[in-house]
Design a protein around this motif. Structure first.
Motif, PDB file in Angstrom:
ATOM      1  N   THR A   4      37.744  66.210  54.274  1.00 17.52           N
ATOM      2  CA  THR A   4      36.854  67.340  54.016  1.00 17.52           C
ATOM      3  C   THR A   4      37.194  68.497  54.943  1.00 17.52           C
ATOM      4  O   THR A   4      37.281  69.647  54.517  1.00 17.52           O
ATOM      5  CB  THR A   4      35.380  66.932  54.191  1.00 17.52           C
ATOM      6  N   ASN A   5      37.403  68.199  56.209  1.00 13.62           N
ATOM      7  CA  ASN A   5      37.724  69.236  57.202  1.00 13.62           C
ATOM      8  C   ASN A   5      39.223  69.412  57.406  1.00 13.62           C
ATOM      9  O   ASN A   5      39.628  70.236  58.236  1.00 13.62           O
ATOM     10  CB  ASN A   5      37.047  68.909  58.538  1.00 13.62           C
ATOM     11  N   GLN A   6      40.044  68.633  56.675  1.00 15.19           N
ATOM     12  CA  GLN A   6      41.506  68.749  56.742  1.00 15.19           C
ATOM     13  C   GLN A   6      42.020  68.625  58.183  1.00 15.19           C
ATOM     14  O   GLN A   6      42.804  69.438  58.670  1.00 15.19           O
ATOM     15  CB  GLN A   6      41.980  70.057  56.092  1.00 15.19           C
ATOM     16  N   MET A   7      41.572  67.564  58.849  1.00 16.77           N
ATOM     17  CA  MET A   7      41.955  67.296  60.233  1.00 16.77           C
ATOM     18  C   MET A   7      42.432  65.854  60.376  1.00 16.77           C
ATOM     19  O   MET A   7      41.903  64.948  59.730  1.00 16.77           O
ATOM     20  CB  MET A   7      40.784  67.533  61.186  1.00 16.77           C
ATOM     21  N   LEU A   8      43.430  65.669  61.233  1.00 15.10           N
ATOM     22  CA  LEU A   8      43.910  64.345  61.607  1.00 15.10           C
ATOM     23  C   LEU A   8      43.682  64.184  63.106  1.00 15.10           C
ATOM     24  O   LEU A   8      43.974  65.090  63.888  1.00 15.10           O
ATOM     25  CB  LEU A   8      45.393  64.183  61.277  1.00 15.10           C
ATOM     26  N   TYR A   9      43.172  63.008  63.491  1.00 15.79           N
ATOM     27  CA  TYR A   9      42.952  62.665  64.891  1.00 15.79           C
ATOM     28  C   TYR A   9      43.626  61.330  65.168  1.00 15.79           C
ATOM     29  O   TYR A   9      43.580  60.432  64.313  1.00 15.79           O
ATOM     30  CB  TYR A   9      41.458  62.525  65.197  1.00 15.79           C
ATOM     31  N   TYR A  10      44.211  61.205  66.340  1.00 15.95           N
ATOM     32  CA  TYR A  10      44.759  59.916  66.742  1.00 15.95           C
ATOM     33  C   TYR A  10      44.137  59.531  68.073  1.00 15.95           C
ATOM     34  O   TYR A  10      44.245  60.260  69.059  1.00 15.95           O
ATOM     35  CB  TYR A  10      46.282  59.972  66.877  1.00 15.95           C
TER      36      TYR A  10
END
Length: 196
Positions: free
Chosen positions: A83-89
């Motif tokens: 939805t927010n077009q974010m990737l987190y690792y």
């Protein structure tokens, strides 16, 4: 046996997941998790009963997660907030990578599938092929079938609402610098939680 497996199998189940954005989402489906080998366990239990065995026994699995128990995601995982077009690792609970991405083109029905998946391979310098495309990528991190995280040299912008009309064929397009860092850090078997 079936009751035990129904309770502890986590592949494809609905999971409550605390997002980086601060809310809890319920993520359905996916290929990550524990899956008890019901057939092998039924055969074992029958033999154990007939032989009157008394022992502790670890079930046979068709697939195991990196962590055991109902919360088998653990604290090292990739989060893709579509939805927010974010990737987190996250690695051992610490946020290591935070980057905008571009996921599947919604207008053309190529949405990136949601679910709890996992990194099942890593490759460098790969040509991705589909019915109507052929694209060279430097880093390829597949997480579900032909869906993966990769660089996209043809893009200069990421994030926002690009995915609605100019998104990918379903993959997670990621800036080169960030996907190269992810490639070096992430291990095969790492969960990848993908949700809208």
């Amino acid at each position: 046996m079936d009751r035990l497996a129904d309770e502890y199998d986590t592949v494809g189940t609905s999971r409550a997941f605390q997002t980086t954005r601060g809310d809890t989402v319920y993520v359905e489906g996916g290929i990550y998790g524990n899956l008890i080998d019901r057939k092998a366990e039924k055969e074992y239990l029958l033999r154990a009963f007939l032989e009157r065995k008394e022992e502790e026994h670890e079930p046979a699995y068709l697939q195991t997660a990196r962590n055991q128990g109902k919360n088998d995601i653990g604290n090292t995982y990739i989060e893709v907030d579509m939805t927010n077009q974010m990737l987190y690792y996250y690695q051992e609970g610490k946020l290591e990578i935070e980057t905008p991405v571009v996921t599947g083109n919604m207008r053309l029905g190529r949405e990136t599938p949601d679910g709890t998946n996992y990194v099942y391979a890593k490759q460098k310098n790969r040509v991705l092929r589909g019915r109507d495309y052929e694209s060279f990528v430097k880093y390829w991190i597949p997480v579900k079938g032909a869906i993966g995280i990769h660089d996209a040299s043809w893009r200069s912008n990421y994030g926002g609402d690009i995915y609605l009309t100019d998104g990918s064929h379903g993959c997670i397009n990621t800036p080169l610098e960030e996907v190269s860092r992810l490639y070096e850090m992430v291990e095969i078997g790492t969960p990848c939680v993908m949700f809208y």
